[in-house]
Write a protein that holds these residues in place. Structure first.
Motif, PDB file in Angstrom:
ATOM      1  N   VAL A  18       0.838  -1.205   0.000  1.00  0.00           N
ATOM      2  CA  VAL A  18       0.000   0.000   0.000  1.00  0.00           C
ATOM      3  C   VAL A  18       0.871   1.252   0.000  1.00  0.00           C
ATOM      4  O   VAL A  18       0.642   2.191  -0.767  1.00  0.00           O
ATOM      5  N   ASP A  19       1.869   1.265   0.880  1.00  0.00           N
ATOM      6  CA  ASP A  19       2.777   2.409   1.007  1.00  0.00           C
ATOM      7  C   ASP A  19       4.213   1.935   0.793  1.00  0.00           C
ATOM      8  O   ASP A  19       4.939   1.644   1.750  1.00  0.00           O
ATOM      9  N   PRO A  20       4.651   1.833  -0.463  1.00  0.00           N
ATOM     10  CA  PRO A  20       6.013   1.345  -0.728  1.00  0.00           C
ATOM     11  C   PRO A  20       7.061   2.386  -0.342  1.00  0.00           C
ATOM     12  O   PRO A  20       6.775   3.582  -0.296  1.00  0.00           O
ATOM     13  N   PRO A  21       8.289   1.937  -0.059  1.00  0.00           N
ATOM     14  CA  PRO A  21       9.372   2.896   0.220  1.00  0.00           C
ATOM     15  C   PRO A  21       9.913   3.492  -1.087  1.00  0.00           C
ATOM     16  O   PRO A  21      10.353   2.764  -1.968  1.00  0.00           O
ATOM     17  N   TYR A  22       9.837   4.796  -1.205  1.00  0.00           N
ATOM     18  CA  TYR A  22      10.272   5.468  -2.430  1.00  0.00           C
ATOM     19  C   TYR A  22      11.671   6.087  -2.316  1.00  0.00           C
ATOM     20  O   TYR A  22      12.339   6.300  -3.322  1.00  0.00           O
ATOM     21  N   GLY A  23      12.081   6.439  -1.087  1.00  0.00           N
ATOM     22  CA  GLY A  23      13.330   7.169  -0.939  1.00  0.00           C
ATOM     23  C   GLY A  23      13.107   8.669  -1.035  1.00  0.00           C
ATOM     24  O   GLY A  23      12.036   9.143  -1.436  1.00  0.00           O
ATOM     25  N   ALA A  24      14.135   9.431  -0.664  1.00  0.00           N
ATOM     26  CA  ALA A  24      14.010  10.900  -0.613  1.00  0.00           C
ATOM     27  C   ALA A  24      14.038  11.541  -1.993  1.00  0.00           C
ATOM     28  O   ALA A  24      13.426  12.591  -2.199  1.00  0.00           O
ATOM     29  N   ASP A  25      14.758  10.951  -2.943  1.00  0.00           N
ATOM     30  CA  ASP A  25      14.848  11.573  -4.268  1.00  0.00           C
ATOM     31  C   ASP A  25      13.489  11.648  -4.962  1.00  0.00           C
ATOM     32  O   ASP A  25      13.259  12.519  -5.797  1.00  0.00           O
ATOM     33  N   ILE A  26      12.579  10.742  -4.618  1.00  0.00           N
ATOM     34  CA  ILE A  26      11.216  10.815  -5.166  1.00  0.00           C
ATOM     35  C   ILE A  26      10.542  12.100  -4.692  1.00  0.00           C
ATOM     36  O   ILE A  26       9.895  12.805  -5.469  1.00  0.00           O
ATOM     37  N   LEU A  27      10.693  12.396  -3.395  1.00  0.00           N
ATOM     38  CA  LEU A  27      10.139  13.643  -2.859  1.00  0.00           C
ATOM     39  C   LEU A  27      10.748  14.843  -3.569  1.00  0.00           C
ATOM     40  O   LEU A  27      10.057  15.810  -3.910  1.00  0.00           O
ATOM     41  N   ARG A  28      12.043  14.791  -3.789  1.00  0.00           N
ATOM     42  CA  ARG A  28      12.741  15.909  -4.414  1.00  0.00           C
ATOM     43  C   ARG A  28      12.294  16.072  -5.873  1.00  0.00           C
ATOM     44  O   ARG A  28      12.141  17.195  -6.355  1.00  0.00           O
ATOM     45  N   TRP A  29      12.099  14.958  -6.579  1.00  0.00           N
ATOM     46  CA  TRP A  29      11.614  15.028  -7.962  1.00  0.00           C
ATOM     47  C   TRP A  29      10.212  15.640  -7.987  1.00  0.00           C
ATOM     48  O   TRP A  29       9.895  16.476  -8.825  1.00  0.00           O
ATOM     49  N   TRP A  30       9.356  15.201  -7.028  1.00  0.00           N
ATOM     50  CA  TRP A  30       7.994  15.739  -6.939  1.00  0.00           C
ATOM     51  C   TRP A  30       8.029  17.252  -6.752  1.00  0.00           C
ATOM     52  O   TRP A  30       7.284  17.991  -7.418  1.00  0.00           O
ATOM     53  N   VAL A  31       8.894  17.730  -5.869  1.00  0.00           N
ATOM     54  CA  VAL A  31       8.997  19.171  -5.622  1.00  0.00           C
ATOM     55  C   VAL A  31       9.423  19.903  -6.890  1.00  0.00           C
ATOM     56  O   VAL A  31       8.811  20.888  -7.299  1.00  0.00           O
ATOM     57  N   ALA A  32      10.486  19.408  -7.522  1.00  0.00           N
ATOM     58  CA  ALA A  32      11.026  20.096  -8.702  1.00  0.00           C
ATOM     59  C   ALA A  32      10.055  20.056  -9.870  1.00  0.00           C
ATOM     60  O   ALA A  32       9.913  21.035 -10.604  1.00  0.00           O
ATOM     61  N   GLU A  33       9.374  18.932 -10.045  1.00  0.00           N
ATOM     62  CA  GLU A  33       8.492  18.766 -11.195  1.00  0.00           C
ATOM     63  C   GLU A  33       7.231  19.610 -11.091  1.00  0.00           C
ATOM     64  O   GLU A  33       6.655  20.031 -12.095  1.00  0.00           O
ATOM     65  N   SER A  34       6.788  19.885  -9.859  1.00  0.00           N
ATOM     66  CA  SER A  34       5.523  20.591  -9.648  1.00  0.00           C
ATOM     67  C   SER A  34       5.629  22.052 -10.064  1.00  0.00           C
ATOM     68  O   SER A  34       6.705  22.646 -10.028  1.00  0.00           O
ATOM     69  N   ASN A  35       4.493  22.610 -10.430  1.00  0.00           N
ATOM     70  CA  ASN A  35       4.419  24.058 -10.620  1.00  0.00           C
ATOM     71  C   ASN A  35       4.246  24.655  -9.231  1.00  0.00           C
ATOM     72  O   ASN A  35       3.134  24.842  -8.745  1.00  0.00           O
ATOM     73  N   VAL A  36       5.349  24.940  -8.579  1.00  0.00           N
ATOM     74  CA  VAL A  36       5.312  25.326  -7.169  1.00  0.00           C
ATOM     75  C   VAL A  36       4.738  26.717  -6.951  1.00  0.00           C
ATOM     76  O   VAL A  36       4.468  27.111  -5.818  1.00  0.00           O
ATOM     77  N   PHE A  37       4.550  27.476  -8.027  1.00  0.00           N
ATOM     78  CA  PHE A  37       4.017  28.827  -7.875  1.00  0.00           C
ATOM     79  C   PHE A  37       2.491  28.818  -7.743  1.00  0.00           C
ATOM     80  O   PHE A  37       1.880  29.871  -7.558  1.00  0.00           O
ATOM     81  N   THR A  38       1.866  27.642  -7.880  1.00  0.00           N
ATOM     82  CA  THR A  38       0.439  27.488  -7.573  1.00  0.00           C
ATOM     83  C   THR A  38       0.348  26.451  -6.463  1.00  0.00           C
ATOM     84  O   THR A  38       1.337  26.147  -5.804  1.00  0.00           O
ATOM     85  N   GLU A  39      -0.831  25.869  -6.261  1.00  0.00           N
ATOM     86  CA  GLU A  39      -0.941  24.822  -5.246  1.00  0.00           C
ATOM     87  C   GLU A  39      -0.274  23.541  -5.767  1.00  0.00           C
ATOM     88  O   GLU A  39      -0.354  23.225  -6.955  1.00  0.00           O
ATOM     89  N   VAL A  40       0.384  22.810  -4.881  1.00  0.00           N
ATOM     90  CA  VAL A  40       1.198  21.655  -5.260  1.00  0.00           C
ATOM     91  C   VAL A  40       0.500  20.376  -4.807  1.00  0.00           C
ATOM     92  O   VAL A  40       0.223  20.199  -3.619  1.00  0.00           O
ATOM     93  N   LEU A  41       0.215  19.495  -5.761  1.00  0.00           N
ATOM     94  CA  LEU A  41      -0.549  18.281  -5.472  1.00  0.00           C
ATOM     95  C   LEU A  41       0.369  17.089  -5.212  1.00  0.00           C
ATOM     96  O   LEU A  41       1.410  16.943  -5.851  1.00  0.00           O
ATOM     97  N   ILE A  42      -0.036  16.240  -4.265  1.00  0.00           N
ATOM     98  CA  ILE A  42       0.746  15.036  -3.974  1.00  0.00           C
ATOM     99  C   ILE A  42      -0.181  13.910  -3.523  1.00  0.00           C
ATOM    100  O   ILE A  42      -1.204  14.155  -2.876  1.00  0.00           O
ATOM    101  N   GLY A  43       0.167  12.687  -3.904  1.00  0.00           N
ATOM    102  CA  GLY A  43      -0.608  11.501  -3.554  1.00  0.00           C
ATOM    103  C   GLY A  43       0.016  10.295  -4.220  1.00  0.00           C
ATOM    104  O   GLY A  43       1.056  10.402  -4.902  1.00  0.00           O
ATOM    105  N   PRO A  44      -0.555   9.118  -4.065  1.00  0.00           N
ATOM    106  CA  PRO A  44       0.025   7.890  -4.629  1.00  0.00           C
ATOM    107  C   PRO A  44       0.287   7.958  -6.131  1.00  0.00           C
ATOM    108  O   PRO A  44       1.341   7.528  -6.596  1.00  0.00           O
TER     109      PRO A  44
END
Length: 987
Positions: A664-690
């Protein structure tokens, strides 16, 4: 004009690494394949770098990389470098009041991407992380862990709050380090540090000396649920708040002189007001009108009563009261001057009619009930007309004795409101009550409604600072630019800033009060002594040291006082926005007290960005930052707010290490979080989920696949001794360097603009399109089948080495763990990515002419591949027919001979053989087999333009399939082709 490389679609049966492996011996059938004996002669890629790190391997590998590559030492290493270039990112301190969450991850990772980029660019980065350790949020959390806290002393409360903050800080700090955040962790700043507190008080001192800080009795936002004043930044607005709104009759007691003759002889006339806060009626001191608007005297058709309302509100008011009004007369607002009404609940009390600019015609009746103790505009009217400003509500939100026995001790937002409505009914002055849904301020921590309540507080006169602050702000760059407009508007609306809080956990306002008169004592001597004591002992000393040590005799003498025992220390503490807003003075003292960048969420436009600006402008007449970057908030992947009840809260620790159930909740590592941050349009609301996280993992795995191909084909290459000079490289390889240089420049500019989403888009387009789909698919024959040290192969490896180095450095600030991991597998280089600099491309690589030659060939290649969809390109020969001219000359650069199976042109076409002719051969049968097209050549910035036509003729390959290279270039199906035979002879 340079055009982007067209998307290249490889044929379904085009070569790929996996197919090479399969055809080289992975097939386990018992009967040996005829080409098995040539398997060892093909130079297939070799690398142990894994395409995926499943399960726990990802987080475990990241921890190993952090240890092996010195993540914890990187900050101190880069600070010791001898360079004049400095970059300072001042860390806005998060509250030390809860577990690390994805909002923290978004903010800290954005900062770290920025800092790592500047470290790689050769700058000395100044980044000291900090924590906001005082204030209501922490005090509430700390006390919620214990029972019976109402009897705690000030020092007991402070001690518990500090212990709570310290535990939270350690937890948050561990998380930030795990995310790969590079910082001066050994010298973090804390707002409860005594040196920090002393510096804060010195800023208070400077502002007080200049007259920017003063004490006054004013209405402020007050939280009955926490018994303290709140700043605008500590409010959140509930759009669905329901109030009990009322329409109230104010009987006209003394007619305005200009209307006296008109009203004389009429039945009694009343004014109608509307309010959503009935509990404020007992504090009414006046009724306000808009001088330039028109007002009507109306007759109620049902009762015959006469009322005065705004002319624009006659019909709407009658409709709400479920009646009709006949207009008797209309006048200007100024004609209401000097009239007086009876107070609707207090017999004998009068309420004058007064002009005011804040009256609006958009709702209500155009006449506004005015309670100076409970409204900002009301207070302004009262100040102008010397009206009483008595507050009938205490700190707990209860009516005081002065409100009368009927109301005393009743909560104004609950039973007090009900009682006032009953009093209006009893006096026959309630015309209508109805529920009204509107936006209403709530305490951001308790999530309960606030009130506006007058009390004695300490203020910063922002009206005096506003112009200078706005001018200083206009010199600051803001990303996105819309943030600047919002902040300027907020400053424009702000007339004062309440900086006193009725709490215990914070820095005390250094003021003393006379025990009998209540008069404050504060002067240069008293503040300087407070600063000295706090610097030595911390702010606890305000509650632990005797008054004789806190209040020096020199400070007493300045006000003509002699007995220190006549005074007590003030119990108010400074607003936490003043706490954190003075951080520049303490943290940035080594870098000129000015940062290159402040980077925070959009809520800080009215919070830390603004408090930092105001304190800096007040004391130094300049902003404490050169650039502001403003990001949005995190939401669930469907755009909904995260909440435990919905079950969509994303915990960064679970993202990295996995949950209880990895399915259900696999281990992704920190770089996944970092990719999510960089990939998002951070100047609007930033979406996250599975779905977002799974997509990020797939993207990174595709990137890993590209990196594995590069590593595998560099296994036998050392660029230090075997690199081919650029001028001697294959044209296609030079073209790849040309594209690489353009990619590097675009990526660098995107980092400079803090547009990390663009960096990701450039990275994905480059590695999937230019590399995987185009370059890798055409160079495999040269890499795998040429002789190991052949110039053609070394040329390609030279390009691949540059591609690898540039590609890894381009994403290193975003994916530091992957960047360092992949460098460990490079056979010829073992140093750290971050200690060896930024992308190092050469202007020599820029060759627009090559672009036209290769793109022209690609246009014809697309025509060829499109005509054989679903078939193997190697089973065909291609004839290109181009009339003499510029396009033909460009193709001759790629293939000098008439026909070739090893030329650069044939490499691009991916066929077994390519012929370059000026005329269609006579033996070509039908015209319908000929594909026609044109290509526009555009060189020298448009000075050379030529549209050339071409014909592509596709024929079945005439020769047999080579047992070694798979091309249809062999004279016999039993023996390799001539090129492979020559190479085999050498072995």
């Amino acid at each position: 004009m340079l055009r982007a490389l067209p998307v290249v679609r490889s044929p379904p049966r085009a070569w790929c690494w996996a197919r090479w492996v399969a055809s080289s011996g992975a097939n386990r059938s018992k009967k040996p394949r005829p080409d098995a004996r040539y398997r060892e002669t093909v130079l297939l890629p070799r690398s142990d770098f894994p395409v995926q790190l499943p399960g726990r391997l990802q987080p475990e590998t990241e921890l190993e990389i952090q240890q092996k590559c010195g993540f914890s030492e990187l900050y101190s290493w880069q600070r010791q470098r001898k360079t004049k270039q400095e970059f300072c990112l001042h860390d806005g301190p998060p509250y030390a009041n809860g577990d690390p969450h994805v909002g923290h991850a978004l903010n800290k990772i954005l900062k770290d991407i920025t800092n790592r980029f500047y470290v790689m660019r050769g700058y000395k980065v100044h980044y000291v992380p900090g924590w906001d350790c005082h204030g209501l949020p922490i005090e509430l959390k700390a006390l919620s862990e214990f029972e019976g806290t109402q009897h705690l002393s000030a020092m007991e409360i402070r001690q518990r709050a500090k212990e709570f903050a310290q535990k939270v800080i350690e937890k948050q700090k561990s998380a930030f380090i795990r995310w790969g955040v590079m910082a001066d962790w050994e010298n973090s700043y804390y707002t409860f540090d005594k040196k920090y507190e002393a510096k804060q008080l010195s800023i208070f001192h400077q502002m007080y000396d200049k007259g920017d800080i003063y004490q006054d009795y004013k209405p402020v936002f007050w939280s009955p649920s926490t018994n303290t004043a709140l700043a605008e930044a500590e409010l959140e607005y509930n759009q669905q708040h329901i109030s009990r709104s009322v329409y109230v009759r104010f009987p006209l007691l003394k007619p305005p002189p200009k209307l006296a003759s008109l009203i004389d002889g009429m039945p009694p006339v009343s004014l109608i007001i509307w309010t959503t806060q009935p509990w404020t009626i007992p504090a009414n001191q006046a009724v306000c009108y808009m001088p330039n608007s028109e007002y009507s005297i109306v007759k109620c058709t049902d009762t015959g009563e006469r009322f005065i309302v705004a002319a624009d509100r006659v019909q709407s008011t009658a409709a709400i009261l479920d009646t009709e009004f006949d207009v008797i007369s209309t006048c200007k607002g100024v004609d209401l001057e000097s009239g007086t009404c009876s107070h609707p609940t207090i017999p004998g009390k009068q309420s004058p009619l007064l002009p005011a600019d804040h009256v609006t015609m958009s709702k209500g009746t155009g006449l506004v009930h005015t309670a100076p103790a409970h409204g900002m505009e009301d207070y302004s009217v009262a100040s102008l007309h010397q009206l009483p400003m008595d507050c009938l509500v205490d700190e707990g939100g209860l009516f005081t004795e002065a409100a009368g026995s009927e109301l005393q001790n009743k909560a104004v937002l609950e039973e007090g409101n009900e009682m006032v409505i009953q009093m209006l009914q009893a006096a026959k002055n309630l015309l209508k009550e109805e529920k009204f849904t509107h936006s209403y301020p709530y305490d951001w921590r308790t999530k309960k409604p606030v009130i506006i309540r007058a009390s004695k507080q300490w203020f910063i006169n922002t009206a005096n600072l506003k112009t200078a602050a706005q001018e200083a702000l206009k010199k600051v760059k803001c990303v996105p630019a819309s943030g600047m407009n919002r902040m300027l508007e907020m400053l424009d609306r702000r007339t004062y800033w309440c900086i006193s809080r009725q709490r215990r956990w914070g820095v005390p306002i250094p003021v003393f009060y006379h025990k009998t008169t209540g008069e404050p004592l504060i002067n240069r001597k008293s503040i300087e002594n407070a600063i000295k004591i706090v610097e030595q002992h911390g702010s606890d000393a305000w509650w632990t040291l005797p008054i004789e040590q806190l209040l020096p005799s020199e400070a007493l003498a300045e006000v003509g006082a002699h007995n220190v025992q006549d005074y007590v220390p003030g119990q108010d503490v400074l607003d936490i926005w003043f706490d954190s807003g003075t951080s520049w003075a303490h943290v940035l003292k080594d870098v000129g007290e000015r940062a290159d960048l402040y980077l925070e969420g959009k809520d800080q436009l009215g919070g830390w960005f603004q408090s930092s600006l105001l304190t800096s402008v007040a004391t130094r007449k300049k902003a404490p930052y050169k650039t502001l970057v403003v990001h949005g908030f995190t939401l669930g992947e469907k755009g909904e707010k995260m909440s435990k009840s919905i079950g969509n809260v994303v915990d960064p620790d679970v993202v990295i290490n996995g949950g209880n159930d990895h399915s259900v909740d696999p281990p992704y590592g920190a770089d996944i979080l970092r990719w999510w941050v960089a990939e998002s349009n951070v100047f609007t609301e930033v979406l996250i989920g599975p779905a977002v996280l799974n997509s990020a993992r797939e993207d990174i795995n595709k990137l890993r696949n590209t990196l594995r191909f590069l590593l595998g084909n560099l296994a036998d290459f050392n660029p230090g001794t075997e690199a081919v000079p650029t001028a001697e490289m294959y044209v296609i390889d030079q073209y790849m360097l040309h594209l690489l240089q353009g990619y590097a420049n675009k990526v660098t500019n995107a980092y400079k603009e803090y547009d990390y989403g663009k960096v990701i888009r450039l990275l994905q387009a480059f590695h999937s399109r230019e590399l995987s789909s185009f370059y890798f698919s055409i160079v495999k024959d040269r890499l795998y089948c040429e002789e190991e040290k052949d110039l053609k192969r070394r040329s390609c490896q030279t390009a691949l080495a540059e591609v690898f180095d540039t590609l890894v450095r381009s994403f290193a600030p975003i994916l530091p763990h992957l960047a360092e991991e992949v460098f460990q597998y490079l056979p010829y280089r073992k140093d750290s990515v971050f200690r060896s600099g930024w992308m190092n491309t050469s202007p020599v690589w820029k060759k627009p002419g090559l672009e036209e030659a290769v793109e022209g060939a690609c246009a014809m290649r697309d025509a060829f591949l499109g005509s054989i969809a679903g078939k193997n390109a190697l089973e065909h020969e291609v004839i290109l027919v181009i009339e003499p001219g510029l396009l033909f000359e460009l193709m001759e650069v790629l293939q000098q001979e008439e026909s070739s199976s090893t030329s650069q042109l044939n490499e691009i076409m991916m066929a077994s053989q390519t012929s370059l002719l000026t005329e269609v051969p006579r033996d070509v049968a039908a015209e319908e087999n000929i594909i026609k097209g044109t290509f526009l050549i555009n060189l020298e910035g448009g000075d050379i333009r030529e549209e050339s036509s071409y014909k592509v003729i596709v024929l079945p390959a005439a020769k047999s399939k080579c047992l070694r290279c798979r091309k249809y270039t062999a004279d016999s199906p039993e023996t390799p082709c001539a090129r492979c035979m020559e190479i085999l002879a050498g072995k």
